[in-house]
Design an enzyme around this catalytic site. Structure first.
Site, PDB file in Angstrom:
ATOM      1  N   ALA A   1       1.617  -0.325   5.096  1.00 34.64           N
ATOM      2  CA  ALA A   1       1.146  -1.274   6.097  1.00 34.64           C
ATOM      3  C   ALA A   1       1.619  -2.689   5.775  1.00 34.64           C
ATOM      4  CB  ALA A   1      -0.370  -1.238   6.187  1.00 34.64           C
TER       5      ALA A   1
ATOM      6  N   ASN B   1      -2.181   3.422  -1.581  1.00 39.53           N
ATOM      7  CA  ASN B   1      -2.387   1.982  -1.542  1.00 39.53           C
ATOM      8  C   ASN B   1      -3.330   1.575  -0.407  1.00 39.53           C
ATOM      9  OD1 ASN B   1      -2.220  -0.780  -1.565  1.00 39.53           O
ATOM     10  ND2 ASN B   1      -0.015  -0.870  -1.790  1.00 39.53           N
ATOM     11  N   ASP B   2      -2.859   1.713   0.818  1.00 42.72           N
ATOM     12  CA  ASP B   2      -3.660   1.223   1.940  1.00 42.72           C
ATOM     13  C   ASP B   2      -5.007   1.931   2.057  1.00 42.72           C
ATOM     14  OD1 ASP B   2      -1.616  -0.524   2.599  1.00 42.72           O
ATOM     15  OD2 ASP B   2      -0.579   0.994   3.769  1.00 42.72           O
ATOM     16  N   VAL B   3      -5.051   3.206   1.666  1.00 47.55           N
ATOM     17  CA  VAL B   3      -6.297   3.965   1.845  1.00 47.55           C
ATOM     18  C   VAL B   3      -7.363   3.586   0.820  1.00 47.55           C
ATOM     19  CG1 VAL B   3      -5.147   5.921   2.932  1.00 47.55           C
ATOM     20  CG2 VAL B   3      -5.520   5.930   0.464  1.00 47.55           C
ATOM     21  N   VAL B   4      -6.995   2.758  -0.182  1.00 51.37           N
ATOM     22  CA  VAL B   4      -7.995   2.275  -1.139  1.00 51.37           C
ATOM     23  C   VAL B   4      -8.085   0.749  -1.110  1.00 51.37           C
ATOM     24  CG1 VAL B   4      -7.816   4.247  -2.691  1.00 51.37           C
ATOM     25  CG2 VAL B   4      -6.303   2.305  -3.032  1.00 51.37           C
TER      26      VAL B   4
END
Lengths: 471, 97
Positions: A437, A396-399
């Protein structure tokens, strides 16, 4: 004579630690390096047991108890380390780190008791200072690691007392002042001060880690790891023991650098991690009130299967959701199936995907995914533009494009995988819950994005059977 | 304080050198290896067990003996668990078709 042999053994052990750590830094030699350091540790331990002599020339006694303790620790440690799931590795490392911290802490406590049975006023201040330093650092590392372990395993929730930073800094100051009074004061209440510092250090360890968000735990564990190294080095100083000093300082320094490198991978400073409350207060548990234009588009497994089967190039982006669902084997099956169709399949690995850098590599390697299919972020980012389908599995957060576009976002500035450049993006998630996050992801609302809801393992299994059904 | 430092000057040299060695060793490691590296370093600081063995081997009173026993157990957990976990991680890197 015996003591001389022991010194030689310590020298060899020190060399194995340094060389072992060096070898650990290269994928081809890493395993050898680990075994090498382990060998050094074993000879250092047995050398100490049989050859160590005190100033008066006496050997160690209580050997029966020592061996019993070694046996208990070895059996328990071995079983736990062998049984733990690959997904639970990060918290395991944290737990073992805490054990080391506790060991250093107990050494200081015993050593202090020993000294106070004689006459404390005869003890050199510097000697006492080292004991107390070992106590403080060991206790902080122990308590902090246990909290970090609890957080990663989901037993401890993120909590902030409000004014947390003020409390923490105040507490640290109190510890330092008490230590100063104990060592350089007139010698009154030394024992009381010692135990007060002990208790406060444990409390500090807890409060230090408690407000830090789960996504930052790897950084914290790495930091606590280097703390334990320093605590071990204090022991080395105490006993004039060079192998402890070498091993401890080596880990202390390497661990600190590793911590900084990890922070860099997330484009954040260490200070920012420690006081930033990243993800700590955010609404990580809540639903997802949409603040974005566009709507969520759901896709069925059979539609996703068609999309993928007729693609030329597919990139899979794994995240923590893959680890949680234990979907590493089925994702490999999917890869093989698509490759059999002549499709180019790669994995895009974000440096902090999962709960630790390298977490995804370890996991995918477990299911026999070939090492050269795992492409690091810098290399893979230009490739998305020529990719037909990106399959995001539990990441999620990394994209999250907010890292690039929204300066108010807590992850703003973190380098991300540019999956939105691909023709189609399929996101597999369990629900619309925010990532670790605790922030919304605009990617899910983009027109080219479709959502494949469900547990990663189930969803992928379904996907695989649908692709097979297409013949 | 000064006498203490000069008495242990060798140790101070060692500390300074090891700080630089540690930094050099980690300098250019690919991020894929960060987790195993952290785990391996975690096992190495288990060297603190040497201190607990020394303490335990000189313990006279029951309280010190109990605490020492606990310290050795914890240190062993750190060492054994650390190395075994690291090996398991690295084993997976090797297993290629």
């Amino acid at each position: 004579m015996e003591n001389q042999i022991l010194q030689i053994i310590y020298l060899i052990a020190s060399v194995t630690f340094i060389a072992g750590l060096k070898f650990l830094g290269n994928p081809a030699t890493a395993r050898k390096g680990n075994l090498m350091a382990a060998f050094g540790m074993v000879i250092a331990i047995f050398g100490t047991i049989f050859l160590y002599t005190t100033e008066t020339g006496a050997h160690l006694h209580n050997l029966g108890f020592i061996f019993a303790a070694l046996a208990v620790g070895t059996i328990v440690g071995w079983i736990v380390a062998k049984k733990v799931q690959m997904t639970a590795m990060p918290e395991m490392v944290s737990l073992f780190n805490g054990m080391g911290g506790a060991c250093a802490m107990l050494i200081s406590v015993i050593e202090f008791k020993h000294l106070s049975e004689a006459d404390l006023s005869l003890v050199e201040p510097a000697h006492l200072l080292i004991i107390v330093l070992g106590l403080i650092i060991g206790s902080v590392s122990f308590a902090g690691s246990i909290i970090a372990w609890g957080k990663l395993s989901g037993n401890v929730k993120d909590k902030s007392l409000g004014m947390q930073q003020v409390i923490n800094i105040g507490l640290l100051l109190v510890i330092l002042v008490l230590t100063g009074v104990m060592i350089f004061g007139n010698g009154a209440y030394t024992a009381e001060l010692f135990y007060a510092v002990f208790a406060l250090s444990l409390l500090y360890g807890i409060l230090f880690v408690l407000p830090i968000g789960g996504a930052d735990m790897p950084v914290v564990i790495s930091l606590l790891n280097s703390f334990t190294g320093v605590a071990a080095a204090c022991g080395g100083f105490l006993y004039d023991n060079k192998v402890m000093l070498v091993g401890g300082i080596l880990v202390g320094s390497a661990g600190t650098l590793l911590t900084i490198v990890m922070c860099k991978a997330m484009n954040r400073s260490l200070l920012n991690v420690l006081i930033g409350n990243f993800g700590g207060n955010a609404n990580a548990e809540g639903g997802a009130p949409s603040n974005f234009e566009g709507s969520i588009k759901e896709v069925t497994a059979s539609d996703a299967a068609i999309l993928m089967k007729y693609a030329k190039k597919v990139i899979i982006v794994p995240g923590y959701g893959l680890a949680v669902a234990q979907a590493q084997h089925i994702v490999h099956d999917l890869e093989l199936l698509l490759e059999a169709e002549g499709i180019d399949v790669k994995y895009a690995i974000h440096p902090v995907a999962g709960r630790m850098p390298g977490h995804m590599n370890v996991l995918l390697a477990e299911s026999n995914v070939s090492y050269d299919k795992l492409i690091e972020m810098e290399e893979v980012n230009p490739e998305f533009a020529t990719t037909d389908v990106v399959l995001v599995v539990g990441a999620n957060d990394v994209v999250n494009p907010a890292a690039k576009t929204d300066p108010t976002s807590p992850i703003y500035g973190m380098p991300i995988l540019d999956v939105e450049n691909a023709v189609n993006v399929i996101v597999n998630k369990r629900s619309m819950k925010a990532g670790y996050a605790g922030i919304e992801n605009e990617l899910f609302y983009k027109p080219k994005t479709s959502m494949l809801f469900g547990d990663a393992k189930k969803a992928l299994t379904q996907l695989v059977s649908e692709i097979k059904a297409l013949g | 304080m000064l006498t203490f430092i000069t008495q242990h000057i060798e140790m101070f040299y060692l500390i300074i050198l090891m700080i630089f060695v540690g930094i050099e060793l980690i300098g250019h490691v690919p991020s894929v290896l960060h987790t195993p590296l952290m785990s391996g370093a975690n096992a190495i600081h288990g060297v603190v067990i040497i201190g607990s063995i020394i303490v335990m081997g000189q313990a006279e009173h029951i309280a010190s003996l109990i605490l020492g026993f606990l310290a050795v157990v914890l240190g062993t957990l750190n060492v054994v668990g650390g190395f075994v976990v690291t090996d398991r991680m690295l084993e997976m890197f090797k297993k290629k078709k």
